[in-house]
Design an enzyme around this catalytic site. Structure first.
Site, PDB file in Angstrom:
ATOM      1  N   GLN A 145      -1.317   4.984  -0.940  1.00  0.00           N
ATOM      2  CA  GLN A 145      -0.405   5.386  -2.018  1.00  0.00           C
ATOM      3  C   GLN A 145      -1.047   6.082  -3.220  1.00  0.00           C
ATOM      4  O   GLN A 145      -0.508   7.081  -3.723  1.00  0.00           O
ATOM      5  CB  GLN A 145       0.377   4.162  -2.527  1.00  0.00           C
ATOM      6  CG  GLN A 145       1.411   4.515  -3.565  1.00  0.00           C
ATOM      7  CD  GLN A 145       2.196   3.354  -4.140  1.00  0.00           C
ATOM      8  OE1 GLN A 145       2.859   3.506  -5.139  1.00  0.00           O
ATOM      9  NE2 GLN A 145       2.134   2.193  -3.533  1.00  0.00           N
ATOM     10  N   GLU A 162      -2.855  -2.283  -4.625  1.00  0.00           N
ATOM     11  CA  GLU A 162      -2.001  -2.365  -5.810  1.00  0.00           C
ATOM     12  C   GLU A 162      -2.087  -3.686  -6.586  1.00  0.00           C
ATOM     13  O   GLU A 162      -2.423  -3.708  -7.768  1.00  0.00           O
ATOM     14  CB  GLU A 162      -0.545  -2.131  -5.362  1.00  0.00           C
ATOM     15  CG  GLU A 162       0.510  -2.360  -6.423  1.00  0.00           C
ATOM     16  CD  GLU A 162       0.449  -1.335  -7.546  1.00  0.00           C
ATOM     17  OE1 GLU A 162       0.366  -0.143  -7.255  1.00  0.00           O
ATOM     18  OE2 GLU A 162       0.501  -1.744  -8.724  1.00  0.00           O
ATOM     19  N   ASP A 213      -1.394   1.777  -8.091  1.00  0.00           N
ATOM     20  CA  ASP A 213      -1.504   2.911  -7.163  1.00  0.00           C
ATOM     21  C   ASP A 213      -0.951   4.198  -7.776  1.00  0.00           C
ATOM     22  O   ASP A 213      -1.680   5.141  -8.057  1.00  0.00           O
ATOM     23  CB  ASP A 213      -0.715   2.612  -5.881  1.00  0.00           C
ATOM     24  CG  ASP A 213      -1.487   1.708  -4.940  1.00  0.00           C
ATOM     25  OD1 ASP A 213      -2.720   1.654  -5.058  1.00  0.00           O
ATOM     26  OD2 ASP A 213      -0.869   1.079  -4.071  1.00  0.00           O
ATOM     27  N   GLY A 272       7.107  -4.719 -28.703  1.00  0.00           N
ATOM     28  CA  GLY A 272       6.965  -3.845 -29.871  1.00  0.00           C
ATOM     29  C   GLY A 272       7.322  -4.638 -31.108  1.00  0.00           C
ATOM     30  O   GLY A 272       7.404  -5.862 -31.082  1.00  0.00           O
ATOM     31  N   GLY A 273       7.580  -3.955 -32.208  1.00  0.00           N
ATOM     32  CA  GLY A 273       7.895  -4.653 -33.446  1.00  0.00           C
ATOM     33  C   GLY A 273       9.351  -5.112 -33.524  1.00  0.00           C
ATOM     34  O   GLY A 273       9.746  -5.758 -34.475  1.00  0.00           O
TER      35      GLY A 273
HETATM   36  N1  COA Z   1     -12.373  11.571  10.136  1.00  0.00           N
HETATM   37  C1  COA Z   1     -13.272  10.600  10.404  1.00  0.00           C
HETATM   38  N2  COA Z   1     -13.290   9.427   9.748  1.00  0.00           N
HETATM   39  C2  COA Z   1     -12.377   9.224   8.806  1.00  0.00           C
HETATM   40  C3  COA Z   1     -11.413  10.201   8.483  1.00  0.00           C
HETATM   41  C4  COA Z   1     -11.435  11.418   9.197  1.00  0.00           C
HETATM   42  N3  COA Z   1     -10.569  12.382   8.952  1.00  0.00           N
HETATM   43  N4  COA Z   1     -10.624   9.703   7.495  1.00  0.00           N
HETATM   44  C5  COA Z   1     -11.067   8.462   7.227  1.00  0.00           C
HETATM   45  N5  COA Z   1     -12.129   8.162   8.005  1.00  0.00           N
HETATM   46  C6  COA Z   1     -12.914   6.952   8.009  1.00  0.00           C
HETATM   47  C7  COA Z   1     -13.641   6.703   6.728  1.00  0.00           C
HETATM   48  O1  COA Z   1     -14.770   7.524   6.629  1.00  0.00           O
HETATM   49  C8  COA Z   1     -13.970   5.230   6.830  1.00  0.00           C
HETATM   50  O2  COA Z   1     -15.098   5.087   7.664  1.00  0.00           O
HETATM   51  P1  COA Z   1     -16.398   4.184   7.257  1.00  0.00           P
HETATM   52  O3  COA Z   1     -15.872   2.809   7.036  1.00  0.00           O
HETATM   53  O4  COA Z   1     -17.275   4.302   8.435  1.00  0.00           O
HETATM   54  O5  COA Z   1     -16.953   4.749   6.019  1.00  0.00           O
HETATM   55  C9  COA Z   1     -12.784   4.682   7.613  1.00  0.00           C
HETATM   56  O6  COA Z   1     -12.070   5.829   8.108  1.00  0.00           O
HETATM   57  C10 COA Z   1     -11.818   3.815   6.865  1.00  0.00           C
HETATM   58  O7  COA Z   1     -11.604   4.267   5.526  1.00  0.00           O
HETATM   59  P2  COA Z   1     -11.321   3.210   4.382  1.00  0.00           P
HETATM   60  O8  COA Z   1     -11.076   3.932   3.131  1.00  0.00           O
HETATM   61  O9  COA Z   1     -12.408   2.185   4.371  1.00  0.00           O
HETATM   62  O10 COA Z   1      -9.949   2.544   4.883  1.00  0.00           O
HETATM   63  P3  COA Z   1      -9.502   1.029   4.875  1.00  0.00           P
HETATM   64  O11 COA Z   1      -8.182   0.989   5.532  1.00  0.00           O
HETATM   65  O12 COA Z   1     -10.549   0.114   5.428  1.00  0.00           O
HETATM   66  O13 COA Z   1      -9.361   0.654   3.323  1.00  0.00           O
HETATM   67  C11 COA Z   1      -8.408   0.907   1.114  1.00  0.00           C
HETATM   68  C12 COA Z   1      -8.206   1.069   2.624  1.00  0.00           C
HETATM   69  C13 COA Z   1      -7.213   1.498   0.421  1.00  0.00           C
HETATM   70  C14 COA Z   1      -8.523  -0.579   0.752  1.00  0.00           C
HETATM   71  C15 COA Z   1      -9.706   1.649   0.694  1.00  0.00           C
HETATM   72  O14 COA Z   1      -9.629   2.974   1.157  1.00  0.00           O
HETATM   73  C16 COA Z   1      -9.941   1.640  -0.814  1.00  0.00           C
HETATM   74  O15 COA Z   1     -10.376   0.646  -1.396  1.00  0.00           O
HETATM   75  N6  COA Z   1      -9.705   2.784  -1.450  1.00  0.00           N
HETATM   76  C17 COA Z   1      -9.976   2.974  -2.864  1.00  0.00           C
HETATM   77  C18 COA Z   1      -8.950   2.301  -3.737  1.00  0.00           C
HETATM   78  C19 COA Z   1      -7.540   2.730  -3.424  1.00  0.00           C
HETATM   79  O16 COA Z   1      -7.186   3.894  -3.485  1.00  0.00           O
HETATM   80  N7  COA Z   1      -6.705   1.728  -3.159  1.00  0.00           N
HETATM   81  C20 COA Z   1      -5.280   1.928  -3.149  1.00  0.00           C
HETATM   82  C21 COA Z   1      -4.731   2.368  -1.898  1.00  0.00           C
HETATM   83  S1  COA Z   1      -3.012   2.621  -2.158  1.00  0.00           S
END
Ligand code: COA
Length: 414
Positions: free
Chosen positions: A17, A139, A168, A246-247
């Site tokens: 998001q 979030e 988010d 607020g106030g």
């Molecule tokens: N090609 C190849 N690999 C890809 C890719 C693509 N096009 N797109 C994503 N990936 C890989 C990433 O490189 C990552 O690999 P790695 O773990 O080997 O580095 C993997 O996919 C997973 O990405 P990740 O971001 O770790 O996803 P997740 O589902 O485990 O975590 C979140 C999700 C949201 C918790 C995490 O991305 C995060 O903390 N983001 C920052 C904060 C944020 O925006 N949070 C709010 C989300 S609404």
């Protein structure tokens, strides 16, 4: 009419998001947003909370309007080559992967600058540098760690998260501002820069008035909080129920039908300037001559009683009748509107804030359009891309011919 960000190319590596909120805004302003997703997988939200089997969810469609979509495995050799071309081709790269993911792919900020010194590289992470910098964040974690949950909820009750996605979507908004600021800076500096927003910081920024109150607490009780003067203050800015913050004193009061309608309520602000009209309307003209009631200071210890008296009156009327009666008296108030009511509200449809969008697989659905209105470049809402819908189109723009496209396809890079 041209769009404000026409000609700006965004390499959109966002998911879920926070990041998609940012790039959707840039797309509404006219940027060419190319959303890059893993082949065969895509943004996880395509499949989350699906209301229709095997069709992109509303979660995805409502956050990815006006974008083009391509698939690319940025970890494969030929995928990396294409990704390098995309970095050279675009103005802005936006990502919100877990900390370190871009580096693990082989695309550090240093490498990106080498490939394209004009590139603006924008990221969202849960936390800024420090103890928690490596944590994944969603979030509600941001709402809790950014000061929102500790200051939201009824007095003496558990901390609450809010329905508004301040962690988010709020951070996505912050990032979009950072990106357009960096784009402006680039017009005279000629160079790109790194733009970073932490969700904890974004939420804390939105809780600014609570840090204000934390410091005021050192100098005495917070007189506009319901805890004053009858309750207790601890060491931290407390939860204050529905007090206005607020106030001016405010509270949510029941309206006609509250017994069966969970949204038959209205927020009323007893602003000093409009107090006489409010008191007369609710049958308390006596307050106006009474020194126990006729100054804001005198009323402060009696706010609970005052809102109980206001509520006796609001309970005899619908929330819309209360709105119609109090607004001409300059009493600020707002009915508690349900999502059902907002979806049907004609004025929101007319301004394009609530829009109906057609999607080839799901049919018509409602979405929220661009809430920021520009007079010279209005936004129109176009449906989100299907997974990989524009892969070939973008590859051709990067200079690949049909046989090169077939080769990278066979290699599983797209
Ligand atoms: N090609 C190849 N690999 C890809 C890719 C693509 N096009 N797109 C994503 N990936 C890989 C990433 O490189 C990552 O690999 P790695 O773990 O080997 O580095 C993997 O996919 C997973 O990405 P990740 O971001 O770790 O996803 P997740 O589902 O485990 O975590 C979140 C999700 C949201 C918790 C995490 O991305 C995060 O903390 N983001 C920052 C904060 C944020 O925006 N949070 C709010 C989300 S609404």
């Amino acid at each position: 009419m041209s769009k404000a960000l026409e000609g700006v190319k965004i390499l959109d590596m966002t998911h879920v998001q926070s990041g998609p909120t940012c790039t959707q805004l840039l797309a509404w302003f006219g940027a060419d947003v190319i959303k890059v997703e893993r082949p065969g997988v895509g943004d996880a939200t395509r499949g989350q909370l699906q209301d229709i089997p095997d069709v992109d969810s509303l979660y995805f469609t409502m956050l990815n309007h006006n974008k083009r979509g391509m698939t690319l495995n940025t970890k494969s050799d030929s995928g990396k080559e294409i990704f390098e071309k995309l970095i050279k081709h675009c103005d802005v790269l936006v990502e919100n992967f877990a900390p370190g993911a871009m580096d693990r792919m082989g695309f550090s900020w240093e490498r990106i600058q080498e490939l394209n010194p004009r590139m603006i590289y924008a990221s969202i992470k849960g936390f800024g540098p420090g103890k928690y910098e490596d944590c994944k964040v969603y979030e509600n974690v941001a709402q809790c760690t950014g000061g929102s949950a500790s200051t939201t909820g009824m007095i003496g009750d558990v901390p609450l998260v809010t329905g508004a996605q301040i962690g988010d979507s709020g951070t996505g908004l912050h990032l979009a501002l950072g990106i357009v600021t960096a784009l402006f800076h680039r017009t005279h500096s000629g160079v790109g820069q790194r733009v970073e927003c932490a969700m904890q910081d974004g939420v804390l920024n939105l809780c600014r008035v609570k840090l204000r109150d934390q410091q005021r607490l050192d100098h005495g009780p917070l007189t506009e909080y319901p805890q004053y003067p009858n309750g207790e203050f601890g060491e931290a800015a407390p939860r204050a129920g529905n007090a206005s913050g607020g106030g001016q004193p405010g509270w949510i009061v029941k309206c006609k039908g509250w017994e069966t309608d969970p949204d038959a309520y209205i927020y009323v602000i007893a602003q000093a300037a409009a107090f006489a009209g409010l008191a007369k309307e609710i049958g308390h003209e006596d307050w106006l001559e009474d020194p126990e009631w006729n100054t804001p200071k005198a009323r402060l210890p009696k706010l609970e009683t005052m809102f109980a008296e206001i509520e006796k009156w609001t309970m005899t009327k619908t929330k819309f009748d209360v709105m119609d009666t109090l607004n001409p008296l300059n009493v600020p108030c707002g009915p508690i509107l349900s999502m059902k009511e907002l979806a049907a509200e004609p004025s929101l449809r007319e301004t394009g804030t609530v829009v109906e969008v057609d999607h080839p697989e799901r049919g018509k659905y409602l979405s929220i359009g661009n809430p920021i209105k520009l007079s010279a470049s209005p936004s129109d809402v176009k449906r989100s891309p299907l997974l990989g819908e524009h892969t070939d189109e973008v590859l051709r723009e990067l200079g690949l011919d049909d046989s090169a496209i077939a080769t990278v396809r066979e290699a599983g890079a797209v």
